[in-house]
Design an enzyme around this catalytic site. Structure first.
Site, PDB file in Angstrom:
ATOM      1  N   GLY A 249       0.527  -1.163   0.794  1.00 42.24           N
ATOM      2  CA  GLY A 249       0.031   0.545  -0.014  1.00 42.24           C
ATOM      3  C   GLY A 249       0.814   1.029  -0.295  1.00 42.24           C
ATOM      4  O   GLY A 249       1.926   1.296   0.244  1.00 42.24           O
ATOM      5  N   PRO A 250      -0.080   3.038  -0.457  1.00 41.67           N
ATOM      6  CA  PRO A 250       0.954   3.695  -0.298  1.00 41.67           C
ATOM      7  C   PRO A 250       1.933   3.931   1.076  1.00 41.67           C
ATOM      8  O   PRO A 250       0.898   3.343   2.345  1.00 41.67           O
ATOM      9  CB  PRO A 250       0.071   5.032  -1.010  1.00 41.67           C
ATOM     10  N   PRO A 251       1.728   4.836   1.288  1.00 40.81           N
ATOM     11  CA  PRO A 251       2.514   4.732   2.536  1.00 40.81           C
ATOM     12  C   PRO A 251       1.808   5.839   3.580  1.00 40.81           C
ATOM     13  O   PRO A 251       1.174   6.997   2.764  1.00 40.81           O
ATOM     14  CB  PRO A 251       3.958   6.220   1.978  1.00 40.81           C
ATOM     15  N   GLY A 252       1.936   5.842   4.217  1.00 44.27           N
ATOM     16  CA  GLY A 252       0.610   6.531   5.102  1.00 44.27           C
ATOM     17  C   GLY A 252      -0.740   5.717   5.549  1.00 44.27           C
ATOM     18  O   GLY A 252      -1.939   6.427   5.927  1.00 44.27           O
ATOM     19  N   THR A 253      -0.804   4.610   5.028  1.00 47.37           N
ATOM     20  CA  THR A 253      -2.285   4.169   4.825  1.00 47.37           C
ATOM     21  C   THR A 253      -2.633   3.115   6.206  1.00 47.37           C
ATOM     22  O   THR A 253      -3.606   2.604   6.700  1.00 47.37           O
ATOM     23  CB  THR A 253      -2.105   2.970   3.681  1.00 47.37           C
ATOM     24  N   THR A 256       2.000   0.007   8.917  1.00 43.35           N
ATOM     25  CA  THR A 256       3.246  -0.843  10.310  1.00 43.35           C
ATOM     26  C   THR A 256       2.669  -0.558  11.390  1.00 43.35           C
ATOM     27  O   THR A 256       2.520  -1.281  12.652  1.00 43.35           O
ATOM     28  CB  THR A 256       4.334   0.375  10.750  1.00 43.35           C
ATOM     29  N   HIS A 471      -7.540  35.028 -12.564  1.00 37.32           N
ATOM     30  CA  HIS A 471      -7.026  32.881 -12.818  1.00 37.32           C
ATOM     31  C   HIS A 471      -8.422  32.208 -11.843  1.00 37.32           C
ATOM     32  O   HIS A 471      -8.347  30.802 -12.614  1.00 37.32           O
ATOM     33  CB  HIS A 471      -6.669  32.786 -12.689  1.00 37.32           C
ATOM     34  N   GLU A 472      -8.307  32.483 -10.928  1.00 39.78           N
ATOM     35  CA  GLU A 472      -9.132  31.228 -10.032  1.00 39.78           C
ATOM     36  C   GLU A 472     -10.629  31.043 -10.412  1.00 39.78           C
ATOM     37  O   GLU A 472     -11.157  30.223 -10.364  1.00 39.78           O
ATOM     38  CB  GLU A 472      -9.010  31.818  -8.478  1.00 39.78           C
ATOM     39  N   ASP A 547      -1.079  24.570 -14.212  1.00 39.32           N
ATOM     40  CA  ASP A 547      -1.619  24.424 -15.068  1.00 39.32           C
ATOM     41  C   ASP A 547      -2.250  23.850 -15.947  1.00 39.32           C
ATOM     42  O   ASP A 547      -2.183  22.359 -16.316  1.00 39.32           O
ATOM     43  CB  ASP A 547      -2.873  25.028 -15.362  1.00 39.32           C
TER      44      ASP A 547
END
Length: 699
Positions: A249-253, A256, A471-472, A547
């Protein structure tokens, strides 16, 4: 700033209870020397030895009762013929000492005191001993010679260099052994010993109640624990205990954390070690440590061995830059043999974790070594809600806090990122002296985690601020007018992170596959900011660089990987050549002709320009709404989804704090002094330049 997908990652962090010190010498819990205890012990024993030497010296000394006087007093008594007998004592470290017996008891003045005694002593140099002997013979004074014994002191002095040498040797050996720290007692003579830590019952116990968002992984591991506790339940049906479980799995899931929960739930010994702990600077150390680790496991069977970040030693063989049979491959070969070789390791279960399963050796992944591969992926909305409940159990929440809403507003965040979000919210509430954490704190923490920290002290000119606002709003308006796009969640022109403005989107549901219409809509509203700059100011800025980069990458994947181009067709163009030793893509092999490369470039350009034209068309058709939203964003600096819809529906928003009567005074207080000086200098410079002729601004 446009962010179509949120892929923030946080590395797993493991916590292990402190290892008990098994070495010699007083140590702190972290393994370093406790110098206060060492010095106290040294001084205590030193005082005892010195006291013993002094006592022995006085017990053996024959002049303990004599009164020490000056040499003049001795000469006076000798001239008055008051001396009866003299004993000349030769010391090994001092000059000669005269121990004198007087004929009668007399009063002797010593300093300010007067003492009655018939025994006195004084020190005499060696050169005048023979001269004094003649005088003693003339006056009839009896005398003899005696050697003073300093055996204890002599022995102590002779042993002192050896004591220092032994002490220095002990210190050097302790340093070579790492001070009993991370390696425990594994010193220079024990490099081949495993550094696995046995789970301590005194540490913080983590159970499956503390793990949320990975129900399938919990079920797989719960079955392993039941197999260890009650093996007959499975063996009577012919089932065999699994050799190993690989957590992917990805890190932080929470891989451990899942292993720590297994340690807390299992009633068997649990050894934990990192993949990086196998290899040191000496050749053969990794393989030796693997063998020692499994020897410990066999002695404590049934048991569980957890190897974190196994990709450190389990990478594909033959992929090293230097080639050949390197140290890492020796370690991997030893691990393969121990997991499934001629000798059966019954009762020893291996649990390993990695976020790079693509670089692992195929021999390590086959059944019989790792029988099960459990994917611990990013949690869905229900999993995120469960994780938030786990991390907010000890936090006082306000009644208005709805974790379900917060879970929907945090798509793509892993367990470690959600834990960080909860912690940031608690810190923000504590900073404002609140007694509970409310929804506003969670919203601010979410914006900080997902968009970056606000940089209010950053000086931005009115022109840049206006350009950023349009822009936003260009992103926002294009996204609102395209049905396939994600709904807009919030837009701000307050600088966050490395962006001057940020627009965030909130998916309605969890997406696992993406349609062509959705991807084209994503490209269109990604280019909405550039389209707004072109329409309103007839110019371009560097603010659209990120973007354009993301839109181009998305279009390239549509053409080269996902087969979404009618002209190219369902073909995969370009093959990534990964160097497994480096663990990243270092080259890209072009398995197509130059003519096909030109067609790919033209097709990518067609997709990008089609999205740009679509964004310009939407903004031109809704130019009034573009100006209205931009003006409101300039005024308020932050607009959420509800406020945007109210403005588009023609409703009047309530006034902000800035429009109040006390705005000028409060704003004046908020501006730092150094910012005021810079603004004043800029205003003076602009006023002085107003007399010089300038070209008209196209904006």
């Amino acid at each position: 700033m446009y962010k179509p997908f949120n892929k923030l990652n946080m590395a797993d962090k493991k916590e292990t209870p402190p290892k008990k010190n098994k070495g010699f010498g007083p140590q702190k819990p972290d393994g370093d020397f406790d110098w206060s205890k060492i010095l106290k012990s040294v001084f205590s024993w030193g005082a005892v030895i010195i006291a013993a030497v002094i006592i022995m010296q006085y017990m053996n000394a024959g002049h303990g009762e004599a009164v020490e006087v000056d040499y003049d007093v001795y000469e006076a008594k000798l001239a008055e013929d008051q001396i009866k007998q003299i004993t000349v004592v030769k010391s090994e470290i001092n000059n000669y000492i005269l121990e004198i017996d007087l004929k009668t008891e007399e009063s002797i003045t010593v300093g300010r005191n007067t003492v009655s005694t018939n025994k006195i002593s004084t020190i005499i140099i060696e050169n005048i001993i023979e001269q004094q002997q003649k005088i003693w013979k003339e006056k009839g004074v009896k005398y003899n010679f005696k050697l003073e014994s300093n055996e204890w002191f002599t022995v102590l002095i002779s042993f002192l260099p050896w004591v220092l040498m032994i002490g220095i040797w002990v210190l050097i050996m302790r340093r070579m052994q790492g001070g009993g720290g991370a390696g425990g007692t594994k010193g220079i003579f024990n490099f081949g010993k495993s550094r696995a830590k046995l789970n301590s019952a005194t540490g913080i116990k983590v159970t499956f109640k503390d793990v949320a968002g990975a129900d399938e992984a919990k079920q797989e591991l719960q079955e392993i624990i039941e197999f260890l506790k009650e093996p007959t339940k499975f063996q009577k049906l012919g089932g065999k205990i699994p050799r190993g479980v690989l957590l992917l799995g990805p890190p932080g899931t929470g891989k451990t954390l899942m292993a720590r929960a297994v340690a807390g739930e299992a009633g068997v010994p649990f050894f934990s070690i990192s993949g990086a702990d196998f290899v040191e600077m000496f050749v053969g150390v990794g393989a030796s440590r693997v063998r020692d680790l499994f020897d410990q496991g066999k002695k404590n069977a049934p048991c569980i061995i957890f190897i974190d970040e196994i990709d450190a030693v389990g990478r594909h063989r033959g992929a090293g830059l230097g080639g050949g049979h390197d140290e890492r491959e020796q370690t991997l070969n030893a691990l393969l043999v121990e997991m499934d070789g001629f000798e059966q390791n019954s009762g020893v279960i291996i649990i390993a974790a990695t976020n790079r399963p693509d670089v692992l050796d195929p021999a390590l992944l086959r059944p019989g070594r790792f029988d099960r591969q459990v994917v611990v992926d990013r949690p869905d909305v229900n999993g995120r809600e469960g994780i938030l409940k786990v991390h907010t159990r000890k936090i006082p929440l306000a009644a208005e806090v709805d974790l379900k809403v917060l879970a929907k507003a945090t798509p793509g965040l892993a367990g470690a990122e959600l834990a960080n979000l909860v912690n940031e919210a608690a810190l923000l509430a504590a900073r404002q002296n609140k007694t509970t954490v409310n929804m506003d704190d969670f919203e601010d923490a979410k914006d900080k985690v997902m968009m970056g920290m606000e940089r209010k002290s950053m000086i931005i000119s009115d022109k840049e601020k206006k350009t950023t606002a349009y822009h936003e709003i260009g992103h926002v308006l294009v996204a609102l007018k395209i049905p396939e796009s994600d709904p807009v969640h919030k837009v701000t022109i307050i600088p966050r992170g490395r962006a001057l403005g940020v627009t965030t989107y909130l998916p309605v549901d969890e997406k696992h596959t993406y349609s062509k219409d959705y991807l084209e809509a994503t490209i269109a509203y990604a280019l909405g900011g550039r389209a707004a700059e072109k329409i309103v100011f007839n110019s371009y800025t560097t603010g659209a660089g990120n973007d354009i980069e993301k839109a181009t990458n998305l279009a390239r994947k549509m053409v080269c990987e996902w087969g979404m181009s009618e002209k190219i067709g369902p073909l995969a163009m370009g093959k990534n050549e990964e160097e497994l030793f480096l663990g990243r893509e270092v080259t890209k092999h072009n398995d197509y002709s130059e003519k096909m490369a030109q067609e790919i470039d033209e097709e990518i350009r067609t997709i990008i320009m089609r999205g740009m034209d679509r964004a310009e068309q939407i903004l031109n058709d809704n130019i009034d709404e573009l100006h209205k939203l931009s003006e409101e964003l300039l005024e308020r600096e932050i607009l959420d989804a509800d406020e945007i819809h109210k403005i588009l529906n023609g409703e009047v928003l309530p006034p902000t704090k800035r429009n109040g009567n006390n705005d000028s005074s409060s704003k004046e207080e908020e501006i730092p002094s150094h910012v005021k000086e810079m603004l004043e200098k800029k205003a003076n410079r602009s006023s002085s330049d107003s007399n010089t002729p300038k070209e008209n601004d196209s904006n």
